[in-house]
Design a protein around this motif. Structure first.
Motif, PDB file in Angstrom:
ATOM      1  N   ARG A 110       0.839  -1.205   0.000  1.00  0.00           N
ATOM      2  CA  ARG A 110       0.000   0.000   0.000  1.00  0.00           C
ATOM      3  C   ARG A 110       0.871   1.250   0.000  1.00  0.00           C
ATOM      4  NH1 ARG A 110      -4.871  -1.171   2.398  1.00  0.00           N
ATOM      5  NH2 ARG A 110      -5.614   0.683   1.311  1.00  0.00           N
ATOM      6  N   PHE A 111       0.400   2.259  -0.742  1.00  0.00           N
ATOM      7  CA  PHE A 111       1.117   3.535  -0.816  1.00  0.00           C
ATOM      8  C   PHE A 111       0.128   4.676  -0.647  1.00  0.00           C
ATOM      9  CE2 PHE A 111       2.326   7.252  -3.323  1.00  0.00           C
ATOM     10  CZ  PHE A 111       3.578   7.518  -2.814  1.00  0.00           C
ATOM     11  N   PHE A 112       0.503   5.650   0.176  1.00  0.00           N
ATOM     12  CA  PHE A 112      -0.329   6.840   0.395  1.00  0.00           C
ATOM     13  C   PHE A 112       0.551   8.087   0.329  1.00  0.00           C
ATOM     14  CE2 PHE A 112      -2.395   3.344   2.466  1.00  0.00           C
ATOM     15  CZ  PHE A 112      -3.740   3.532   2.213  1.00  0.00           C
ATOM     16  N   LEU A 113       0.017   9.109  -0.315  1.00  0.00           N
ATOM     17  CA  LEU A 113       0.677  10.423  -0.360  1.00  0.00           C
ATOM     18  C   LEU A 113      -0.309  11.441   0.189  1.00  0.00           C
ATOM     19  CD1 LEU A 113       2.996  12.325  -1.406  1.00  0.00           C
ATOM     20  CD2 LEU A 113       1.710  12.466  -3.544  1.00  0.00           C
ATOM     21  N   TYR A 114       0.122  12.155   1.222  1.00  0.00           N
ATOM     22  CA  TYR A 114      -0.760  13.146   1.843  1.00  0.00           C
ATOM     23  C   TYR A 114      -0.174  14.535   1.628  1.00  0.00           C
ATOM     24  CZ  TYR A 114      -3.691  15.551   5.194  1.00  0.00           C
ATOM     25  OH  TYR A 114      -4.591  16.411   5.771  1.00  0.00           O
ATOM     26  N   SER A 115      -0.931  15.398   0.948  1.00  0.00           N
ATOM     27  CA  SER A 115      -0.404  16.735   0.634  1.00  0.00           C
ATOM     28  C   SER A 115      -0.682  17.693   1.779  1.00  0.00           C
ATOM     29  CB  SER A 115      -1.041  17.270  -0.646  1.00  0.00           C
ATOM     30  OG  SER A 115      -2.352  17.729  -0.357  1.00  0.00           O
TER      31      SER A 115
END
Length: 198
Positions: A110-115
């Motif tokens: 799983r990969f998440f990018l939070y701006s």
């Protein structure tokens, strides 16, 4: 635990092996040049020595060829797994000048990018795993802003509430301590990689 700091990026990685196993079937590698940051996480199928052998082959080929683009690297990762156990692989490159992520994944990572503006990006992986068989890759591109955070983890972890975890604007050292406390994992090999783009 591994910590990596450069002018424009800070990263922490943490890994545990399945209880009773002397080999961890997960492998990871990351490095940065002036132009880009590259990161790979490979989860060898099963656990133990053959899982370790599969993930290590992936890590070695990315380390040797990290200047290549993501599609070329995914093909190389697939090729080195012929006659091996197979592995789930997530691979991405961050291009600093264009503020762009290029991401590809096959398997249950799983990969998440939070701006910094509150947007959570989580590209869906291609199901299956790399094993040397012909494979379709789904490479995705997305931009990021300064002060974005990312989190990548293998299926030995089941981290919940990603958005609230990353939006607290805490230093990544504290977020990683939180993850370790909340999700102690011994039932499977487990790895997470947490980063902040400055």
């Amino acid at each position: 635990m591994t910590k990596f700091v450069r002018d424009n990026i800070e990263v922490i990685a943490h890994q545990t092996a399945k209880e009773g196993k002397s080999f961890c079937g997960d492998g990871y590698y990351f490095t940065a040049t002036d132009e880009y940051f590259i990161c790979v996480l490979a989860d060898g199928l099963g656990s133990g020595e053959f899982a370790y052998e599969a993930s290590s082959a992936v890590i070695a080929v990315v380390e040797e060829h990290h200047e290549k683009d993501i599609d070329a690297l995914m093909k190389l990762c697939n090729e080195v797994l012929v006659q091996k156990r197979g592995a789930a692989v997530a691979l991405f490159k961050v291009h600093f000048a264009t503020k762009e992520f290029v991401y590809s994944c096959v398997g249950n990572i799983r990969f998440f990018l939070y701006s910094s503006t509150g947007k959570l990006t989580y590209p869906l992986p291609v199901t299956g795993y790399l094993s040397g068989r012909p494979q379709v890759f789904h490479t995705q591109r997305f931009t990021y802003e300064a002060d974005s955070k990312f989190l990548l983890f293998s299926d030995g972890l089941n981290i919940q509430g990603i958005k609230s975890l990353l939006k607290a604007f805490l230093p990544i050292d504290l977020i990683s301590e939180d993850i370790k406390k909340q999700y102690p994992s011994t039932a499977d090999d487990a790895t997470f990689i947490l980063g902040s783009l400055l």
